[in-house]
Design a protein around this motif. Structure first.
Motif, PDB file in Angstrom:
ATOM      1  N   GLY A  26       0.811  -1.222   0.000  1.00  0.00           N
ATOM      2  CA  GLY A  26       0.000   0.000   0.000  1.00  0.00           C
ATOM      3  C   GLY A  26       0.837   1.262   0.000  1.00  0.00           C
ATOM      4  O   GLY A  26       0.317   2.364  -0.003  1.00  0.00           O
ATOM      5  N   TYR A  27       2.148   1.090   0.010  1.00  0.00           N
ATOM      6  CA  TYR A  27       3.042   2.246  -0.091  1.00  0.00           C
ATOM      7  C   TYR A  27       4.345   1.757  -0.717  1.00  0.00           C
ATOM      8  O   TYR A  27       4.595   0.556  -0.791  1.00  0.00           O
ATOM      9  CB  TYR A  27       3.311   2.865   1.290  1.00  0.00           C
ATOM     10  N   MET A  28       5.133   2.699  -1.201  1.00  0.00           N
ATOM     11  CA  MET A  28       6.404   2.318  -1.833  1.00  0.00           C
ATOM     12  C   MET A  28       7.509   2.354  -0.787  1.00  0.00           C
ATOM     13  O   MET A  28       7.785   3.415  -0.222  1.00  0.00           O
ATOM     14  CB  MET A  28       6.743   3.301  -2.955  1.00  0.00           C
ATOM     15  N   ASP A  29       8.126   1.204  -0.557  1.00  0.00           N
ATOM     16  CA  ASP A  29       9.205   1.129   0.416  1.00  0.00           C
ATOM     17  C   ASP A  29      10.525   1.372  -0.314  1.00  0.00           C
ATOM     18  O   ASP A  29      11.226   0.438  -0.700  1.00  0.00           O
ATOM     19  CB  ASP A  29       9.175  -0.263   1.078  1.00  0.00           C
ATOM     20  N   TRP A  30      10.839   2.654  -0.529  1.00  0.00           N
ATOM     21  CA  TRP A  30      11.993   2.991  -1.388  1.00  0.00           C
ATOM     22  C   TRP A  30      13.301   2.387  -0.883  1.00  0.00           C
ATOM     23  O   TRP A  30      14.190   2.084  -1.668  1.00  0.00           O
ATOM     24  CB  TRP A  30      12.117   4.516  -1.522  1.00  0.00           C
ATOM     25  N   ALA A  31      13.405   2.207   0.440  1.00  0.00           N
ATOM     26  CA  ALA A  31      14.661   1.683   0.993  1.00  0.00           C
ATOM     27  C   ALA A  31      14.947   0.263   0.505  1.00  0.00           C
ATOM     28  O   ALA A  31      16.095  -0.180   0.523  1.00  0.00           O
ATOM     29  CB  ALA A  31      14.600   1.714   2.515  1.00  0.00           C
ATOM     30  N   THR A  32      13.909  -0.463   0.085  1.00  0.00           N
ATOM     31  CA  THR A  32      14.141  -1.855  -0.340  1.00  0.00           C
ATOM     32  C   THR A  32      13.916  -2.031  -1.847  1.00  0.00           C
ATOM     33  O   THR A  32      13.742  -3.149  -2.326  1.00  0.00           O
ATOM     34  CB  THR A  32      13.222  -2.831   0.429  1.00  0.00           C
ATOM     35  N   GLN A  33      13.905  -0.933  -2.599  1.00  0.00           N
ATOM     36  CA  GLN A  33      13.680  -1.049  -4.048  1.00  0.00           C
ATOM     37  C   GLN A  33      14.708  -1.994  -4.682  1.00  0.00           C
ATOM     38  O   GLN A  33      15.915  -1.806  -4.520  1.00  0.00           O
ATOM     39  CB  GLN A  33      13.791   0.326  -4.708  1.00  0.00           C
ATOM     40  N   PRO A  34      14.235  -3.027  -5.400  1.00  0.00           N
ATOM     41  CA  PRO A  34      15.189  -4.008  -5.938  1.00  0.00           C
ATOM     42  C   PRO A  34      16.062  -3.450  -7.059  1.00  0.00           C
ATOM     43  O   PRO A  34      15.602  -2.645  -7.863  1.00  0.00           O
ATOM     44  CB  PRO A  34      14.283  -5.116  -6.507  1.00  0.00           C
ATOM     45  N   TRP A 169       7.757  -6.445  -4.826  1.00  0.00           N
ATOM     46  CA  TRP A 169       8.174  -5.276  -4.030  1.00  0.00           C
ATOM     47  C   TRP A 169       7.141  -4.141  -4.164  1.00  0.00           C
ATOM     48  O   TRP A 169       6.768  -3.511  -3.193  1.00  0.00           O
ATOM     49  CB  TRP A 169       9.547  -4.788  -4.522  1.00  0.00           C
ATOM     50  N   LYS A 170       6.653  -3.929  -5.383  1.00  0.00           N
ATOM     51  CA  LYS A 170       5.712  -2.827  -5.581  1.00  0.00           C
ATOM     52  C   LYS A 170       4.261  -3.298  -5.572  1.00  0.00           C
ATOM     53  O   LYS A 170       3.400  -2.614  -5.029  1.00  0.00           O
ATOM     54  CB  LYS A 170       6.028  -2.135  -6.913  1.00  0.00           C
ATOM     55  N   TYR A 171       4.008  -4.446  -6.196  1.00  0.00           N
ATOM     56  CA  TYR A 171       2.607  -4.805  -6.472  1.00  0.00           C
ATOM     57  C   TYR A 171       2.037  -5.867  -5.544  1.00  0.00           C
ATOM     58  O   TYR A 171       0.870  -6.237  -5.701  1.00  0.00           O
ATOM     59  CB  TYR A 171       2.462  -5.261  -7.927  1.00  0.00           C
ATOM     60  N   LEU A 263      19.530  -8.132  -4.397  1.00  0.00           N
ATOM     61  CA  LEU A 263      18.788  -7.063  -5.071  1.00  0.00           C
ATOM     62  C   LEU A 263      18.200  -6.043  -4.093  1.00  0.00           C
ATOM     63  O   LEU A 263      18.046  -4.874  -4.432  1.00  0.00           O
ATOM     64  CB  LEU A 263      17.663  -7.666  -5.929  1.00  0.00           C
ATOM     65  N   SER A 264      17.820  -6.493  -2.905  1.00  0.00           N
ATOM     66  CA  SER A 264      17.220  -5.592  -1.902  1.00  0.00           C
ATOM     67  C   SER A 264      17.778  -5.941  -0.534  1.00  0.00           C
ATOM     68  O   SER A 264      18.012  -7.117  -0.244  1.00  0.00           O
ATOM     69  CB  SER A 264      15.700  -5.803  -1.826  1.00  0.00           C
ATOM     70  N   PRO A 265      17.936  -4.940   0.343  1.00  0.00           N
ATOM     71  CA  PRO A 265      18.455  -5.236   1.680  1.00  0.00           C
ATOM     72  C   PRO A 265      17.451  -5.990   2.548  1.00  0.00           C
ATOM     73  O   PRO A 265      17.840  -6.677   3.491  1.00  0.00           O
ATOM     74  CB  PRO A 265      18.746  -3.851   2.266  1.00  0.00           C
ATOM     75  N   GLN A 266      16.172  -5.831   2.258  1.00  0.00           N
ATOM     76  CA  GLN A 266      15.134  -6.529   3.034  1.00  0.00           C
ATOM     77  C   GLN A 266      13.992  -6.889   2.107  1.00  0.00           C
ATOM     78  O   GLN A 266      13.838  -6.290   1.048  1.00  0.00           O
ATOM     79  CB  GLN A 266      14.574  -5.597   4.110  1.00  0.00           C
ATOM     80  N   HIS A 267      13.176  -7.825   2.576  1.00  0.00           N
ATOM     81  CA  HIS A 267      12.078  -8.305   1.726  1.00  0.00           C
ATOM     82  C   HIS A 267      10.812  -8.473   2.532  1.00  0.00           C
ATOM     83  O   HIS A 267      10.866  -8.687   3.726  1.00  0.00           O
ATOM     84  CB  HIS A 267      12.444  -9.656   1.103  1.00  0.00           C
ATOM     85  N   HIS A 268       9.709  -8.437   1.819  1.00  0.00           N
ATOM     86  CA  HIS A 268       8.434  -8.783   2.447  1.00  0.00           C
ATOM     87  C   HIS A 268       8.019 -10.128   1.862  1.00  0.00           C
ATOM     88  O   HIS A 268       8.014 -10.300   0.649  1.00  0.00           O
ATOM     89  CB  HIS A 268       7.386  -7.710   2.120  1.00  0.00           C
ATOM     90  N   ARG A 269       7.658 -11.061   2.733  1.00  0.00           N
ATOM     91  CA  ARG A 269       7.276 -12.394   2.234  1.00  0.00           C
ATOM     92  C   ARG A 269       5.780 -12.410   1.924  1.00  0.00           C
ATOM     93  O   ARG A 269       4.967 -12.099   2.788  1.00  0.00           O
ATOM     94  CB  ARG A 269       7.616 -13.437   3.300  1.00  0.00           C
TER      95      ARG A 269
END
Ligand SMILES: Cc1cc2nc3c(=O)[nH]c(=O)nc-3n(C[C@H](O)[C@H](O)[C@H](O)COP(=O)(O)O)c2cc1C
Length: 504
Positions: A26-34, A169-171, A263-269
C-alpha cells in the motif's frame, strides 16, 4: 490442492475490486527497491559490441522469408539481444536516472532475466556455454561450459526467467500476474529481433524445473532469500525453421560456482506465491507469437528503439483512421489464438464510439457469442472486428482501468479476453495465456510506434467489473491484460541519454 484449484484461487484472490485492491504493502518502500540488474559475482564477463553488423530491415519487411539470414556470429547475437532486451535509453530528471529497455515491463521493474544456451559461436567461444545476459553493460556473464550436441548448427536457446520479488516489491500479491505478462513481452521482443536477422523462434516444450536445474536456479544458496528465479519458457532461435525436436536429456552442464547479487536489503514475504510457484512448474502449453510485419517502411531497429509507454494521452490529437485501427489489430494476428481483444473505441474516424470485439480466431466466434452478453450486436466491421454496442465508453474504460486517464484519452483502449477454460485441460495454460497477452502487448506497442502513435500496457484493472460489462455468462473466458493506444503527451522535463557509453 491440485494446480488448477491453486491457480484459480490465486486468480480470484488477486482481482482488483472497487472496494479492495489485491493485497500489497500500500506504499512504496523505497529503501528496499530491488536492483533492476542481476549479476553473478565473479563470473567472466564478455562485453558485446554495439556496432550494427547486419543491416536491419524496414518494419514492413519483418518476418519476410526473403530477408537475408545472418550467420551466427557474436555480432549477430549482440544485435539480437540489443534490440530485444537491451537498454533503449536512459531518462533523467533532477538527480534521478533510470534505464528504459526495448521490452516493456510493468512499473519498469523488469523481473525477466535471460540465459543463453550456446554452442560454439564465431567471435565468442569455441566451446558451448551457459551465459546470463546483463542488459546494463550489454554483456554476457559466462556461468559454465555446456555440451549441447543436439543443437543444429547456428541455433541456440534463450531461457526466460523471472525474479518475482522485483514485481512483488511494488505490487504485492498481484505481482505474479505481471511477471508472466512481462515474460510474454520479452518473448515477443526476442521474436521480432530474431526476425530482423532472418532468424526463426520456436517455443520449446520443456519442463520449467529441468530448466532451473540446468541454469543452477534451484540452488537456494546462490540467491538472497526471496530473490530466487523461476523459469518461464525456453525459446529456440535458429537460422532456419527448426523441425527436429531437441533431445533435452543430452544437455549437460556442471553446476556453476557463482552467487547472484543481492537485489534488496530486506524483503516482504508474500506467502501466496510459494504454493502457486510450485503448482505452476511444468511444461507450459504452447502459445503463438505474432509473426507479422509492421505497417511502416521505417527501419525496424528505429521503431523498436523508439517504443515508449505513454504516461498521458492527448484527447485532442488521439484520433486515428479505421485503416490504422485495422493495421494495429492485424499486427497481432497469430495461429491458434486463445486471446481476443475487447475494445473501447473512443476516437476512430468512420467508426461509431462503442464496445467492439476483435476475434483473433474466427473459429472461436460462436463460443464467444454464446458466452458474452446475449444482446450484443456482433455487427461485422471487416477483418474480424465486430461492433457489440454503440455508446460512450470513456468513463467506463477509465473506471475499469483503476481510474487511469490513459484508458479514456487515447483513440481506444482494450481488454484481452482469454480462453480460461483451457486451464481445465492443463492448469499451466494460466501461464501460457498471460504469455500470449504479453506478446500481443509488445507487438501492439511496436505497431503503434510504427504509426507514430503511443501505447501503454495496463495491468491495473477491475477484473469482475470488466467481466460484468461484457455480460460474461460463465468463467470460460476472463480478462488478463488491458492496453491503450493514442497520441502521447510527452514529458519535456525528462532528459534522454544514450543507452551505452560505447554507443555511436
Ligand atoms: C504488464 C504491464 C502492465 C503495465 N501496467 C501499467 C499500468 O497499469 N499503468 C501505466 O501507466 N503503465 C503500465 N505499464 C507500462 C509500464 O509502466 C512501462 O512499460 C514501464 O514504465 C517501462 O517504460 P517503457 O514501456 O517506456 O519502456 C505496464 C506495462 C506492462 C508491460
Amino acid at each position: 490442492m491440485n494446480p488448477l484449484t491453486i491457480a484459480l484461487n490465486y486468480h480470484d484472490r488477486t482481482k482488483h475490486r472497487p472496494s479492495r485492491y489485491a493485497a500489497s504493502l500500500g506504499y512504496m518502500d523505497w529503501a528496499t527497491q530491488p536492483d533492476p540488474f542481476r549479476t553473478y559475482e565473479g563470473a567472466p564477463r564478455l562485453e558485446l559490441s554495439i556496432t550494427l553488423e547486419h543491416p536491419t530491415p524496414p518494419g514492413d519487411r519483418l518476418f519476410s522469408n526473403e530477408l537475408p539470414v545472418a550467420p551466427l556470429h557474436v555480432k549477430a547475437l549482440s544485435q539480437l539481444l540489443q534490440f530485444s532486451l537491451g537498454i533503449a535509453q536512459y531518462k533523467a530528471y533532477g538527480d534521478n536516472r533510470w534505464a528504459l529497455r526495448m521490452n516493456a515491463s510493468s512499473g519498469n521493474l523488469h523481473p525477466t532475466e535471460a540465459y543463453l544456451l550456446l554452442g560454439p559461436i564465431e567471435g565468442l567461444s569455441e566451446a558451448g556455454m551457459i551465459a546470463h545476459y546483463h542488459p546494463q553493460s550489454h554483456a554476457l556473464e559466462v556461468l559454465q561450459e555446456l555440451s549441447a550436441p543436439t543443437l543444429a548448427k547456428g541455433s541456440f536457446v534463450v531461457v526466460l526467467c523471472s525474479v518475482l520479488w522485483r514485481e512483488a516489491w511494488k505490487y504485492g500479491e498481484r505481482a505474479w500476474r505481471y511477471a508472466q505478462l512481462d515474460a510474454g513481452h520479452a518473448a515477443q521482443a526476442l521474436h521480432v529481433s530474431a526476425s530482423m536477422l532472418g532468424w526463426h523462434t520456436k517455443l520449446l516444450p520443456l519442463h520449467t524445473a529441468k530448466l532451473e536445474t540446468l541454469l543452477g536456479l534451484d540452488t537456494p544458496e546462490r540467491f538472497a532469500p526471496l530473490e530466487h528465479e523461476h523459469a518461464d519458457m525456453a525459446l529456440l532461435i535458429s537460422p532456419k525453421p527448426f523441425e527436429r525436436s531437441v533431445d533435452w536429456e543430452r544437455f549437460a552442464a556442471t553446476p556453476h560456482p557463482y552467487r547472484a547479487n543481492t537485489l534488496s536489503p530486506q524483503h516482504h514475504r508474500w506467502e501466496i506465491f510459494e504454493p502457486l510457484e510450485a503448482a505452476m512448474q511444468g511444461t507450459v502449453p504452447p502459445f503463438s507469437l505474432p509473426s507479422n510485419p509492421l505497417s511502416s517502411p521505417k527501419n525496424a531497429s528505429e521503431i523498436i528503439r523508439k517504443r515508449r509507454s505513454a504516461q498521458m494521452m492527448d484527447p485532442r490529437t488521439s484520433h486515428i483512421s479505421l485503416a490504422q485501427l485495422h493495421a494495429l489489430l492485424r499486427s497481432t494476428a497469430a495461429p491458434e489464438a486463445k486471446v481476443h481483444l475487447m475494445l473501447f473505441i473512443h476516437r476512430v474516424e468512420e467508426l461509431p464510439k462503442g464496445l467492439y470485439a476483435y476475434v483473433r480466431d474466427a473459429e472461436a466466434l460462436g463460443d464467444l457469442r454464446a458466452n458474452l452478453d446475449a444482446d450484443f450486436l456482433w455487427q461485422p466491421q471487416g477483418e474480424g472486428l465486430y461492433l457489440l454496442r454503440e455508446g460512450e465508453y470513456r468513463g467506463v474504460a477509465k473506471a475499469i482501468s483503476c481510474t487511469q486517464d490513459i484508458a479514456a484519452d487515447g483513440a481506444f483502449s482494450l481488454g484481452m479476453l482469454c480462453a480460461m477454460h483451457r486451464m481445465e485441460e492443463d492448469a499451466l495454460y494460466y501461464r501460457s495465456l498471460y504469455f500470449e497477452c504479453g506478446a500481443i502487448g509488445q507487438q501492439l506497442y511496436l505497431e503503434a510506434t510504427a504509426q507514430g502513435l503511443s501505447a501503454t500496457g495496463i495491468g491495473c484493472f477491475l477484473d469482475d467489473e470488466m467481466h460484468a460489462l461484457l455480460g460474461l455468462r460463465s468463467e470460460r473466458y476472463g480478462i488478463l491484460y488491458h492496453f491503450t493506444i493514442g497520441r502521447a503527451i510527452v514529458d519535456m522535463r525528462l532528459l534522454d541519454m544514450a543507452p551505452y557509453p560505447r554507443c555511436e
